[in-house]
Design a protein around this motif. Structure first.
Motif, short mmCIF file in Angstrom:
data_model
loop_
_atom_site.label_atom_id
_atom_site.label_comp_id
_atom_site.label_asym_id
_atom_site.label_seq_id
_atom_site.Cartn_x
_atom_site.Cartn_y
_atom_site.Cartn_z
N TRP A 157 0.83 -1.20 0.00
CA TRP A 157 0.00 0.00 0.00
C TRP A 157 0.87 1.25 0.00
CZ3 TRP A 157 -4.66 -0.27 -1.63
CH2 TRP A 157 -5.45 -1.39 -1.39
N ASP A 158 1.98 1.21 0.75
CA ASP A 158 2.93 2.32 0.73
C ASP A 158 3.47 2.53 -0.68
OD1 ASP A 158 2.66 2.82 3.43
OD2 ASP A 158 4.38 1.57 4.00
N LEU A 159 3.80 1.42 -1.33
CA LEU A 159 4.35 1.49 -2.68
C LEU A 159 3.33 2.11 -3.65
CD1 LEU A 159 6.46 0.78 -4.86
CD2 LEU A 159 5.44 -1.51 -4.98
N LEU A 160 2.09 1.65 -3.59
CA LEU A 160 1.05 2.16 -4.49
C LEU A 160 0.76 3.64 -4.23
CD1 LEU A 160 -1.44 -0.86 -4.51
CD2 LEU A 160 0.11 -0.15 -6.35
N PHE A 161 0.69 4.00 -2.95
CA PHE A 161 0.42 5.40 -2.59
C PHE A 161 1.56 6.30 -3.05
CE2 PHE A 161 -0.32 8.64 1.01
CZ PHE A 161 -1.20 9.36 0.21
N THR A 162 2.79 5.83 -2.88
CA THR A 162 3.95 6.62 -3.31
C THR A 162 3.99 6.75 -4.83
OG1 THR A 162 5.18 5.81 -1.38
CG2 THR A 162 6.45 6.85 -3.13
N LEU A 163 3.63 5.68 -5.53
CA LEU A 163 3.56 5.76 -7.00
C LEU A 163 2.53 6.79 -7.44
CD1 LEU A 163 3.77 1.98 -8.02
CD2 LEU A 163 5.40 3.77 -8.64
N LEU A 164 1.40 6.85 -6.72
CA LEU A 164 0.38 7.83 -7.04
C LEU A 164 0.88 9.25 -6.81
CD1 LEU A 164 -2.59 8.65 -7.69
CD2 LEU A 164 -3.06 8.37 -5.23
N VAL A 165 1.50 9.48 -5.64
CA VAL A 165 1.90 10.84 -5.24
C VAL A 165 3.13 11.32 -5.98
CG1 VAL A 165 2.68 12.27 -3.30
CG2 VAL A 165 0.84 10.62 -2.97
N VAL A 166 4.13 10.45 -6.13
CA VAL A 166 5.44 10.87 -6.65
C VAL A 166 5.59 10.60 -8.14
CG1 VAL A 166 7.94 10.60 -6.37
CG2 VAL A 166 6.45 10.46 -4.38
N ALA A 167 4.80 9.67 -8.68
CA ALA A 167 4.94 9.33 -10.10
C ALA A 167 3.73 9.74 -10.94
CB ALA A 167 5.19 7.82 -10.26
N ALA A 168 2.54 9.28 -10.58
CA ALA A 168 1.36 9.48 -11.43
C ALA A 168 0.93 10.94 -11.49
CB ALA A 168 0.21 8.60 -10.95
N VAL A 169 0.71 11.56 -10.31
CA VAL A 169 0.23 12.95 -10.29
C VAL A 169 1.23 13.92 -10.92
CG1 VAL A 169 -0.45 14.87 -8.80
CG2 VAL A 169 -1.32 12.58 -8.36
N PRO A 170 2.54 13.85 -10.58
CA PRO A 170 3.49 14.74 -11.25
C PRO A 170 3.57 14.50 -12.76
CG PRO A 170 4.46 13.87 -9.25
CD PRO A 170 3.18 13.11 -9.48
N ALA A 171 3.47 13.23 -13.18
CA ALA A 171 3.55 12.94 -14.61
C ALA A 171 2.40 13.60 -15.36
CB ALA A 171 3.53 11.43 -14.84
N ILE A 172 1.20 13.48 -14.83
CA ILE A 172 0.03 14.08 -15.48
C ILE A 172 0.07 15.60 -15.36
CG2 ILE A 172 -2.49 14.27 -15.43
CD1 ILE A 172 -2.52 11.37 -14.35
N GLY A 173 0.24 16.09 -14.13
CA GLY A 173 0.17 17.53 -13.90
C GLY A 173 1.27 18.33 -14.58
N GLU A 174 2.52 17.88 -14.43
CA GLU A 174 3.63 18.62 -15.01
C GLU A 174 3.61 18.58 -16.53
OE1 GLU A 174 7.32 17.42 -13.20
OE2 GLU A 174 6.57 17.79 -11.16
N GLU A 175 3.20 17.46 -17.10
CA GLU A 175 3.12 17.38 -18.57
C GLU A 175 1.97 18.23 -19.10
OE1 GLU A 175 5.55 16.19 -20.42
OE2 GLU A 175 6.42 15.90 -18.43
N LEU A 176 0.89 18.33 -18.36
CA LEU A 176 -0.19 19.24 -18.76
C LEU A 176 0.32 20.67 -18.89
CD1 LEU A 176 -3.21 18.03 -16.57
CD2 LEU A 176 -3.20 18.21 -19.07
#
Length: 301
Positions: A157-176
């Motif tokens: 769960w820590d891994l999935l949450f960290t992937l969401l916060v540190v990988a998924a959201v920055p990838a979407i938001g910064e590329e937008l």
């Protein structure tokens, strides 16, 4: 009496001047960032034990505190990048180019991001040898401590949450913001896509305020810029950005730390001459160059 709905605001600012639209975007970013940061802090304050202390002290030695800080980071990133850019697109009919992508390009971009790692690591090692003034590096130390705390994970769960916060959201938001908006805008203003890609990559690197990684991040920004330009789909740099961030998270998870190749990937001396094997760097450059050529040709079909 006229009844206003959310649909009634769609495209209401599409005929505004470019200067006005930029002002609208930055106003949305400011309001959204403040509002989301407040919501994140309020949730922590209301639901976390000693929530006020977590917000004020940011105790990175306590895993519960770190998890709540991740939650605040999630709201902050969404408020800074995701919400305002989508609102801007809605109000101005801006096209971020979320076009469908081919299976071949998806596979190619994943392979490119995996194979470019040795070259980026080589650039990082050289970048860390640059004698920046201490006052510039003070922000680096704070951000590195937070990232290190975020990467301490004990459960899936820590891994999935960290992937969401540190990988998924920055990838979407910064590329937008950077590729989706700024690169397209600079391209229209300067009339030269290469200038647009370079300026956007510089801003992308500088805004992270991490000077010991400014060169490799600039190179990654250029790579993401050309991937977007060639494919004409924002999904491609989002996937590439996610893969780049996710790799650092995954190899930090305890299960993967048991593999020898992960240990060798993490083992370098920041104060010494770069330790990356030059043969790996050359292989990285040649393989990525070949894959980029294939990606370019495939995107033009």
């Amino acid at each position: 009496m006229q009844k206003y709905t959310l649909m009634g605001f769609k495209g209401i600012y599409k005929h505004k001047s470019s200067v006005s639209k930029v002002g609208i975007l930055f106003l949305l970013i400011f309001v959204s960032a403040v509002l989301h940061t407040f919501i994140g802090a309020l949730i922590v304050y209301l639901f976390a034990e000693n929530g006020l202390q977590i917000i004020q002290n940011q105790d990175l030695s306590n895993q519960i505190s770190v998890n709540y800080l991740k939650l605040m980071q999630f709201f902050s990133a969404v408020g800074l990048f995701v919400t305002p850019t989508f609102l801007y697109a809605y109000l101005t009919n801006f096209d971020f180019k979320f076009l469908a992508i081919s299976r071949q390009n998806s596979i190619l971009v994943i392979a490119i991001m995996l194979l470019i790692t040795p070259f980026i690591g080589f650039l990082l090692e050289w970048n860390m040898m640059i004698p920046f003034p201490d006052w510039l590096l003070s922000s680096d130390g704070k951000s590195e401590a937070i990232v290190e705390a975020f990467l301490k994970m004990s459960t899936y769960w820590d891994l999935l949450f960290t992937l969401l916060v540190v990988a998924a959201v920055p990838a979407i938001g910064e590329e937008l913001l950077f590729r989706g908006y700024l690169q397209q805008k600079f391209g229209k203003w300067f009339g030269n896509i290469h200038t647009s890609i370079l300026i956007t990559a510089f801003l992308f690197s500088a805004i992270h305020f991490h000077f010991q990684g400014i060169i490799p991040r600039f190179v990654l920004g250029v790579l993401l810029g050309y991937l977007f330009y060639w494919s004409q789909s924002l999904w491609i740099p989002i996937i590439a950005h996610f893969i780049n961030n996710a790799m650092a998270i995954i190899i930090s998870y305890p299960f993967f730390q048991t593999f020898d190749f992960v240990q060798s990937f993490n083992n370098y001396n920041e104060s010494a001459i770069p330790q990356t094997n030059i043969s790996y760097v050359l292989f990285s450059l040649l393989s990525v160059g070949l894959l980029m050529s294939l990606f370019y040709k495939n995107s033009r079909l």
